[in-house]
Enzyme design. Sequence first.
Site, PDB file in Angstrom:
ATOM      1  N   HIS A 387       0.807  -1.229   0.000  1.00 33.94           N
ATOM      2  CA  HIS A 387       0.000   0.000   0.000  1.00 33.94           C
ATOM      3  C   HIS A 387       0.836   1.273   0.000  1.00 33.94           C
ATOM      4  O   HIS A 387       0.282   2.350   0.223  1.00 33.94           O
ATOM      5  CB  HIS A 387      -0.920   0.048   1.220  1.00 33.94           C
ATOM      6  CG  HIS A 387      -1.949  -1.040   1.256  1.00 33.94           C
ATOM      7  ND1 HIS A 387      -3.238  -0.874   0.791  1.00 33.94           N
ATOM      8  CD2 HIS A 387      -1.881  -2.308   1.702  1.00 33.94           C
ATOM      9  CE1 HIS A 387      -3.913  -1.992   0.961  1.00 33.94           C
ATOM     10  NE2 HIS A 387      -3.113  -2.887   1.514  1.00 33.94           N
ATOM     11  N   LYS A 578      -8.703  13.576   4.666  1.00 36.80           N
ATOM     12  CA  LYS A 578      -7.803  12.417   4.635  1.00 36.80           C
ATOM     13  C   LYS A 578      -6.796  12.612   5.754  1.00 36.80           C
ATOM     14  O   LYS A 578      -6.757  13.675   6.378  1.00 36.80           O
ATOM     15  CB  LYS A 578      -7.092  12.317   3.287  1.00 36.80           C
ATOM     16  CG  LYS A 578      -6.450  13.643   2.831  1.00 36.80           C
ATOM     17  CD  LYS A 578      -5.868  13.565   1.426  1.00 36.80           C
ATOM     18  CE  LYS A 578      -6.874  13.685   0.323  1.00 36.80           C
ATOM     19  NZ  LYS A 578      -6.933  12.531  -0.564  1.00 36.80           N
ATOM     20  N   ARG A 579      -5.993  11.577   6.033  1.00 35.45           N
ATOM     21  CA  ARG A 579      -4.953  11.762   7.044  1.00 35.45           C
ATOM     22  C   ARG A 579      -4.062  12.956   6.695  1.00 35.45           C
ATOM     23  O   ARG A 579      -3.836  13.239   5.524  1.00 35.45           O
ATOM     24  CB  ARG A 579      -4.115  10.482   7.165  1.00 35.45           C
ATOM     25  CG  ARG A 579      -4.857   9.352   7.852  1.00 35.45           C
ATOM     26  CD  ARG A 579      -5.288   9.739   9.263  1.00 35.45           C
ATOM     27  NE  ARG A 579      -4.128   9.892  10.114  1.00 35.45           N
ATOM     28  CZ  ARG A 579      -3.632   8.949  10.903  1.00 35.45           C
ATOM     29  NH1 ARG A 579      -4.226   7.772  10.983  1.00 35.45           N
ATOM     30  NH2 ARG A 579      -2.564   9.181  11.625  1.00 35.45           N
ATOM     31  N   LYS A 584       0.383  14.485   0.976  1.00 28.86           N
ATOM     32  CA  LYS A 584      -0.992  14.723   0.533  1.00 28.86           C
ATOM     33  C   LYS A 584      -1.253  16.202   0.255  1.00 28.86           C
ATOM     34  O   LYS A 584      -2.236  16.573  -0.356  1.00 28.86           O
ATOM     35  CB  LYS A 584      -1.984  14.181   1.562  1.00 28.86           C
ATOM     36  CG  LYS A 584      -1.929  12.661   1.713  1.00 28.86           C
ATOM     37  CD  LYS A 584      -2.838  12.170   2.840  1.00 28.86           C
ATOM     38  CE  LYS A 584      -2.710  10.685   3.131  1.00 28.86           C
ATOM     39  NZ  LYS A 584      -3.424   9.823   2.175  1.00 28.86           N
ATOM     40  N   THR A 686      -8.787   6.277  -1.736  1.00 27.18           N
ATOM     41  CA  THR A 686     -10.123   5.696  -1.849  1.00 27.18           C
ATOM     42  C   THR A 686     -11.188   6.766  -1.590  1.00 27.18           C
ATOM     43  O   THR A 686     -12.316   6.645  -2.081  1.00 27.18           O
ATOM     44  CB  THR A 686     -10.302   4.534  -0.852  1.00 27.18           C
ATOM     45  OG1 THR A 686      -9.780   4.936   0.419  1.00 27.18           O
ATOM     46  CG2 THR A 686      -9.581   3.290  -1.321  1.00 27.18           C
ATOM     47  N   LYS A 690     -15.020   7.690  -3.312  1.00 33.82           N
ATOM     48  CA  LYS A 690     -16.270   7.989  -2.605  1.00 33.82           C
ATOM     49  C   LYS A 690     -16.861   9.302  -3.117  1.00 33.82           C
ATOM     50  O   LYS A 690     -18.074   9.420  -3.336  1.00 33.82           O
ATOM     51  CB  LYS A 690     -16.023   8.079  -1.091  1.00 33.82           C
ATOM     52  CG  LYS A 690     -15.626   6.742  -0.472  1.00 33.82           C
ATOM     53  CD  LYS A 690     -15.033   6.879   0.926  1.00 33.82           C
ATOM     54  CE  LYS A 690     -14.257   5.605   1.284  1.00 33.82           C
ATOM     55  NZ  LYS A 690     -13.385   5.756   2.457  1.00 33.82           N
TER      56      LYS A 690
HETATM   57  C1  26Q Z   1       3.435   1.555  10.734  1.00 34.14           C
HETATM   58  C2  26Q Z   1       4.321   1.380  11.774  1.00 34.14           C
HETATM   59  C3  26Q Z   1       3.905   1.428  13.091  1.00 34.14           C
HETATM   60  C4  26Q Z   1       2.576   1.613  13.350  1.00 34.14           C
HETATM   61  C5  26Q Z   1       1.673   1.775  12.322  1.00 34.14           C
HETATM   62  C6  26Q Z   1       2.103   1.748  11.007  1.00 34.14           C
HETATM   63  C7  26Q Z   1       1.147   1.951   9.898  1.00 34.14           C
HETATM   64  C8  26Q Z   1      -0.233   1.930  10.093  1.00 34.14           C
HETATM   65  C9  26Q Z   1      -1.104   2.161   9.057  1.00 34.14           C
HETATM   66  C10 26Q Z   1       1.582   2.189   8.607  1.00 34.14           C
HETATM   67  C11 26Q Z   1       0.690   2.420   7.565  1.00 34.14           C
HETATM   68  C12 26Q Z   1      -0.673   2.411   7.795  1.00 34.14           C
HETATM   69  C13 26Q Z   1      -1.671   2.691   6.770  1.00 34.14           C
HETATM   70  C14 26Q Z   1      -1.415   2.955   5.511  1.00 34.14           C
HETATM   71  C15 26Q Z   1      -2.469   3.315   4.553  1.00 34.14           C
HETATM   72  O1  26Q Z   1      -3.592   3.572   4.933  1.00 34.14           O
HETATM   73  N1  26Q Z   1      -2.153   3.369   3.257  1.00 34.14           N
HETATM   74  C16 26Q Z   1      -3.150   3.759   2.262  1.00 34.14           C
HETATM   75  O2  26Q Z   1      -3.786   2.580   1.803  1.00 34.14           O
HETATM   76  C17 26Q Z   1      -4.878   2.890   0.972  1.00 34.14           C
HETATM   77  C18 26Q Z   1      -5.587   1.611   0.625  1.00 34.14           C
HETATM   78  O3  26Q Z   1      -4.838   0.886  -0.305  1.00 34.14           O
HETATM   79  C19 26Q Z   1      -4.428   3.660  -0.264  1.00 34.14           C
HETATM   80  O4  26Q Z   1      -5.559   4.053  -0.982  1.00 34.14           O
HETATM   81  C20 26Q Z   1      -3.617   4.887   0.136  1.00 34.14           C
HETATM   82  O5  26Q Z   1      -3.076   5.501  -1.021  1.00 34.14           O
HETATM   83  C21 26Q Z   1      -2.514   4.488   1.089  1.00 34.14           C
HETATM   84  O6  26Q Z   1      -1.837   5.641   1.556  1.00 34.14           O
END
Ligand code: 26Q
Length: 848
Positions: A387, A578-579, A584, A686, A690
């Site tokens: 991702h 978004k985050r 972004k 995503t 939406k």
């Molecule tokens: C990493 C290390 C320690 C703790 C948490 C994490 C962590 C947690 C969540 C790292 C990444 C995430 C989430 C990533 C994420 O949401 N990526 C997004 O995924 C979507 C679905 O595929 C894409 O549409 C987005 O482009 C992408 O940024």
Amino acid sequence: MSKSSNSAAKPDQPYASELLAANGEWHGESLTPSDDIDALKKSIVQHFSHTLGRDINNAAPQALYKALALAVRDRLMDQWRVTRAETESRDTRKTCYMSLEFLMGRSLSNAVQNLELVEPVRQALNQLGMELEDLETLERDAGLGNGGLGRLAACFLDSCASLALPVTGYGLRYRYGMFRQEIENGHQIEKPDNWLRDGHVWEIERPEHTCVVRFGGHVEPDNSGASPDRREWVTHDEVLAVPFDVPVPGHGNDIVNTLRLWSASATDEFDLSEFNAGGYAEAVSGKTDAENITMVLYPNDSSENGKVLRLRQQYFLVSASLQDAIRVWLTSHDNFDGFAEKHCFQMNDTHPSLAVAELMRLLIDEHEMTWDDAWTVVSSSMAYTNHTLLPEALECWSLDMLQSLLPRPIEIIQEINRRFLLQVAREWPGDVAKQAHMSIVSFDESPVVRMAHLAIVGSFSINGVAQLHSDLLQKGLFNDFYRLWPERFNNKTNGVTQRRWLAHCNPHLRALLNEQIGTAWVNDLDQLERIIPKVDDAALAQRWHEVKVQNKVRLAKLVEDRTGVQVSTDMLFDVQVKRMHEYKRQLLCAMHAVHCYLQIINGTDEGAAPRFVLIAGKAAPGYYMAKAIVKLINNVAQVINEDPRTKDKLRLVFLPDYNVSAMEVIAPAADLSEQISTAGKEASGTGNMKFMMNGALTIGTLDGANVEILEAVGEENFFRFGLSVEEVEALRPNYSPSAVIAVEDRVKAILDAFSSGMFDCGDGELLSVAIDAACSADDPWMTIADLPAYIDAQDRVSQCWADRARWTRMCMLNTANSGRFSTDRTMRDYNREIWNLSPLGTQPLANG
Ligand code: 26Q
């Protein structure tokens, strides 16, 4: 289960009678059989008075919500049992979707909708003097995810159930989900999300399927002779994994799949040395260490990288989930022949990638398989979804930490790596640099384990989440692996479920679509194309517009409730939610708001659309720059909103605590969707889908799935701007923001406004941190490079907005062409090319 299993008798409990007497019977016309409505009423009242033991004379609203939720849940139970029995007993392939995050949001409305009970429930509640909408909003979001990746997992579950695919979600039951965000004096403050405080109606605890997960200790040779590769992991650190099952109803198909969430619990074996020394209380309190494993969801935060608790979470999830799959298998098999053909373990990013080592361990050490046989099983049943392209987001764990926490799994990882490097050496003889580059365990002085490499080496399928992203993985980040195993790589463009993200969240548009093209689109989103021949129907366009205005009224109310800012529905609702992350580029959006403001105060705003700019999103608690950007937006908002000259022309709001439920109000009301990441950085996105589905127009870069959205809707219905991936990389070595500023008065004016202190509101330090970073030649996100093109694109938006007929036609075309962004399509793609499952209730596929 039939929808009217109970007789239509009046409730006979005293409190229930009072409830009915107080509110009167309902005498309206109904298409729903009254026995169904009566049965629901009876069930709601029964749960209220008996399950919850409440008194109608002082009914807490929460208890009313719960009574309804329990009545609805009852109607899932029989289908759930049947689906589970079929999934577990059929000797056909199934998928275990392993994810550290499932961002489910609310469940009540989803269950009511998928059971096709909206009308009966509505009427039952009306007869009891209540409104469905009022009760729905009392449910807390299940916020067990950070953002895109977690919500994607939730949309996948909805689509799999609706397509009758035997897919079980495996995740963690965090006591605290994603933090709640408050804004104090413009700064983000994090508050714990104690989402289980009032209990969670949608989970069923299944202690009978508890597993044991081990940590620490050391490894010894095995003398049993059971398998030559077997080793003894000696440890006394054991944690119980207790499953809590959440039902996942399909839409109108009697399927209820399962999301199984593991909760950590201490064993009852107390620390004996403490115990015997008389330290009973101390021994018992040692339990918290184990129970902390599922205490809290980690925010996506690079400052949290490498934390041992996160590693414990990851191993806990994969060990329990794999043990569970094996347990089910062994109820009807006495060996592992066929296990690999009948299972696919889909890893949602590298977070569960320890599964590769753990399945090896379970097969070899606990089930006496040889290394080679075990590797055949593992490498033909694991699949990995990536991702992110951001190098800093790729997970690495220190070898030291792995060795002390998971001595046996790390031994297995080292052996997988040893064999893998032999293969690399055969492919690229003598190329030690290649080995160093591809190795799972880095060749550094303090080695780390690269989880993406482990996932790739262990998987038969590796996919990206949008075409551009998958191409970039193959060409860039994973190129060496792609050259070794091209057949493993594939693309699966993300989607969103239209059941939640159109039918449920936009009831006015749902009704209009149903009237125009029937209801089949709810399970076949390509049907939306049938709107295309109607886009020049002026009367329909007018009604489409009216729907949008109604949705804007609803959002305006939410905004006023949360921030006190009033906005007019005549304004263009320009939305970026978004985050918070530099890539972004929320900063770009804020800078454009400043541009609009300067035009207004200089009297040069002719032709500018009246705008309500809405920004929302959470910053990871340790992400300093993202928090600085939150503060910057809030300061700019305060100045703009307090200046009387902006009245009816411009509003800027940072909406606190963005989450799934907020998006359900925001997406239907947006006119313009901001998808403005630096090209090559957003894997897919995503939210973009939406918004498109709900008929917003996109202003966006050629990044992630934006590329495919543009392709689907056509250049003329999309506001494209900015550098392409190639242009970004070509410019990077010579990038000079000051050269842009020198020739672009509009950019200079914006930056001057910031440096003048105009937006400092008493503390400007954080603002200059954010602005200085953007003005640096080293800015990886190249915000200033894209700013002029972005302002131009926003001018095109304004022009277009002035022609309402044209604008609405474009909106209709966006909805009409959003069919391929349904997760139903995404799940069919996964199933055709990775999972190969036969739907429940059908004959297995020939090779299934
Ligand atoms: C990493 C290390 C320690 C703790 C948490 C994490 C962590 C947690 C969540 C790292 C990444 C995430 C989430 C990533 C994420 O949401 N990526 C997004 O995924 C979507 C679905 O595929 C894409 O549409 C987005 O482009 C992408 O940024």
